[in-house]
Design a protein around this motif. Structure first.
Motif, PDB file in Angstrom:
ATOM      1  N   VAL A  31      40.859  62.139  53.294  1.00  0.00           N
ATOM      2  CA  VAL A  31      41.381  61.142  54.232  1.00  0.00           C
ATOM      3  C   VAL A  31      40.274  60.158  54.609  1.00  0.00           C
ATOM      4  N   GLY A  32      39.100  60.671  54.888  1.00  0.00           N
ATOM      5  CA  GLY A  32      37.973  59.798  55.202  1.00  0.00           C
ATOM      6  C   GLY A  32      37.610  58.897  54.042  1.00  0.00           C
ATOM      7  N   PHE A  33      37.678  59.441  52.826  1.00  0.00           N
ATOM      8  CA  PHE A  33      37.372  58.656  51.631  1.00  0.00           C
ATOM      9  C   PHE A  33      38.377  57.519  51.462  1.00  0.00           C
ATOM     10  N   ILE A  34      39.656  57.815  51.627  1.00  0.00           N
ATOM     11  CA  ILE A  34      40.690  56.782  51.483  1.00  0.00           C
ATOM     12  C   ILE A  34      40.555  55.724  52.571  1.00  0.00           C
ATOM     13  N   VAL A  35      40.291  56.147  53.790  1.00  0.00           N
ATOM     14  CA  VAL A  35      40.115  55.194  54.890  1.00  0.00           C
ATOM     15  C   VAL A  35      38.912  54.294  54.623  1.00  0.00           C
ATOM     16  N   THR A  36      37.833  54.874  54.087  1.00  0.00           N
ATOM     17  CA  THR A  36      36.640  54.086  53.770  1.00  0.00           C
ATOM     18  C   THR A  36      36.942  53.066  52.685  1.00  0.00           C
ATOM     19  N   LEU A  37      37.664  53.473  51.644  1.00  0.00           N
ATOM     20  CA  LEU A  37      38.030  52.536  50.578  1.00  0.00           C
ATOM     21  C   LEU A  37      38.909  51.406  51.106  1.00  0.00           C
ATOM     22  N   LEU A  38      39.861  51.730  51.954  1.00  0.00           N
ATOM     23  CA  LEU A  38      40.724  50.695  52.516  1.00  0.00           C
ATOM     24  C   LEU A  38      39.936  49.732  53.402  1.00  0.00           C
ATOM     25  N   ALA A  39      38.983  50.261  54.152  1.00  0.00           N
ATOM     26  CA  ALA A  39      38.150  49.393  54.996  1.00  0.00           C
ATOM     27  C   ALA A  39      37.302  48.462  54.139  1.00  0.00           C
ATOM     28  N   LEU A  40      36.719  48.990  53.072  1.00  0.00           N
ATOM     29  CA  LEU A  40      35.921  48.144  52.176  1.00  0.00           C
ATOM     30  C   LEU A  40      36.778  47.083  51.504  1.00  0.00           C
ATOM     31  N   PHE A  41      37.983  47.465  51.087  1.00  0.00           N
ATOM     32  CA  PHE A  41      38.895  46.512  50.463  1.00  0.00           C
ATOM     33  C   PHE A  41      39.283  45.411  51.456  1.00  0.00           C
ATOM     34  N   GLY A  42      39.554  45.786  52.686  1.00  0.00           N
ATOM     35  CA  GLY A  42      39.895  44.800  53.708  1.00  0.00           C
ATOM     36  C   GLY A  42      38.738  43.867  54.010  1.00  0.00           C
ATOM     37  N   ALA A  43      37.524  44.420  54.089  1.00  0.00           N
ATOM     38  CA  ALA A  43      36.352  43.576  54.338  1.00  0.00           C
ATOM     39  C   ALA A  43      36.105  42.625  53.176  1.00  0.00           C
ATOM     40  N   VAL A  47      36.104  38.575  53.412  1.00  0.00           N
ATOM     41  CA  VAL A  47      34.943  37.773  53.003  1.00  0.00           C
ATOM     42  C   VAL A  47      35.343  36.763  51.939  1.00  0.00           C
ATOM     43  N   LEU A  48      36.115  37.199  50.937  1.00  0.00           N
ATOM     44  CA  LEU A  48      36.536  36.261  49.892  1.00  0.00           C
ATOM     45  C   LEU A  48      37.507  35.215  50.444  1.00  0.00           C
ATOM     46  N   GLY A  49      38.327  35.602  51.420  1.00  0.00           N
ATOM     47  CA  GLY A  49      39.217  34.639  52.054  1.00  0.00           C
ATOM     48  C   GLY A  49      38.444  33.551  52.779  1.00  0.00           C
ATOM     49  N   ILE A  50      37.363  33.941  53.429  1.00  0.00           N
ATOM     50  CA  ILE A  50      36.527  32.948  54.111  1.00  0.00           C
ATOM     51  C   ILE A  50      35.799  32.079  53.096  1.00  0.00           C
ATOM     52  N   LYS A  51      35.272  32.719  52.044  1.00  0.00           N
ATOM     53  CA  LYS A  51      34.512  31.977  51.032  1.00  0.00           C
ATOM     54  C   LYS A  51      35.386  30.957  50.313  1.00  0.00           C
ATOM     55  N   GLU A  52      36.596  31.371  49.939  1.00  0.00           N
ATOM     56  CA  GLU A  52      37.489  30.493  49.188  1.00  0.00           C
ATOM     57  C   GLU A  52      38.361  29.622  50.103  1.00  0.00           C
ATOM     58  N   ARG A  53      38.250  29.837  51.415  1.00  0.00           N
ATOM     59  CA  ARG A  53      39.027  29.123  52.427  1.00  0.00           C
ATOM     60  C   ARG A  53      40.524  29.347  52.298  1.00  0.00           C
ATOM     61  N   SER A  54      40.875  30.465  51.670  1.00  0.00           N
ATOM     62  CA  SER A  54      42.272  30.847  51.539  1.00  0.00           C
ATOM     63  C   SER A  54      42.331  32.329  51.186  1.00  0.00           C
ATOM     64  N   GLU A  57      43.632  32.730  47.616  1.00  0.00           N
ATOM     65  CA  GLU A  57      42.612  32.522  46.579  1.00  0.00           C
ATOM     66  C   GLU A  57      41.686  33.736  46.487  1.00  0.00           C
ATOM     67  N   GLY A  58      41.321  34.294  47.629  1.00  0.00           N
ATOM     68  CA  GLY A  58      40.488  35.499  47.621  1.00  0.00           C
ATOM     69  C   GLY A  58      41.211  36.662  46.968  1.00  0.00           C
ATOM     70  N   GLY A  59      42.501  36.791  47.255  1.00  0.00           N
ATOM     71  CA  GLY A  59      43.302  37.831  46.612  1.00  0.00           C
ATOM     72  C   GLY A  59      43.425  37.616  45.119  1.00  0.00           C
ATOM     73  N   ALA A  60      43.503  36.364  44.707  1.00  0.00           N
ATOM     74  CA  ALA A  60      43.579  36.064  43.270  1.00  0.00           C
ATOM     75  C   ALA A  60      42.290  36.481  42.563  1.00  0.00           C
ATOM     76  N   ILE A  61      41.161  36.290  43.217  1.00  0.00           N
ATOM     77  CA  ILE A  61      39.887  36.727  42.631  1.00  0.00           C
ATOM     78  C   ILE A  61      39.872  38.242  42.483  1.00  0.00           C
ATOM     79  N   ILE A  62      40.305  38.943  43.521  1.00  0.00           N
ATOM     80  CA  ILE A  62      40.344  40.404  43.460  1.00  0.00           C
ATOM     81  C   ILE A  62      41.325  40.862  42.383  1.00  0.00           C
TER      82      ILE A  62
END
Length: 116
Positions: A31-43, A47-54, A57-62
């Motif tokens: 459970v801790g591992f999954i929560v950590t992965l989800l937190a990293l994915f959200g971060a 970050v990519l949303g801020i960088k790409e200003r959308s 667009e950040g989701g498209a990169i991912i």
């Protein structure tokens, strides 16, 4: 500040937090591992949303990273050729059906337009 009755600590928690010897766990380690992965994915998405200003667009990169990794994994396991052949044949069938439907629609639409 005065309390009307004495404040007591819980029976299983003896002493202050920093003096406790046993570590409390919030559940199984997975459970801790999954929560950590989800937190990293959200971060990463933020970050990519801020960088790409959308966020899109950040989701498209991912998505590009995920699809590239998936293709590499399929190449390693030897499934890429079979999947490509199947996708090409399914696409060709879909194009043929779409072309036939378009032809039928155009054939039906021409007499209706001429009669009006």
């Amino acid at each position: 500040m005065r309390f009307s009755e004495p404040v007591r600590m819980a029976d299983d928690d003896v002493g202050p937090v920093w003096a406790r010897s046993k570590r409390r766990r919030g559940g199984p380690p997975i459970v801790g591992f999954i929560v950590t992965l989800l937190a990293l994915f959200g971060a990463l998405t933020a970050v990519l949303g801020i960088k790409e200003r959308s966020v899109g667009e950040g989701g498209a990169i991912i998505d590009g990273w995920i699809s590239t990794g998936w293709q590499k994994a399929r190449e390693i396991t030897g499934q890429a050729g079979e999947a490509t052949d199947q996708a090409v044949s399914e696409t060709a069938d879909a194009v043929d059906r779409a072309g036939a439907a378009l032809g039928e629609g155009a054939g039906n639409a021409a007499p209706e337009l001429q009669s009006e």
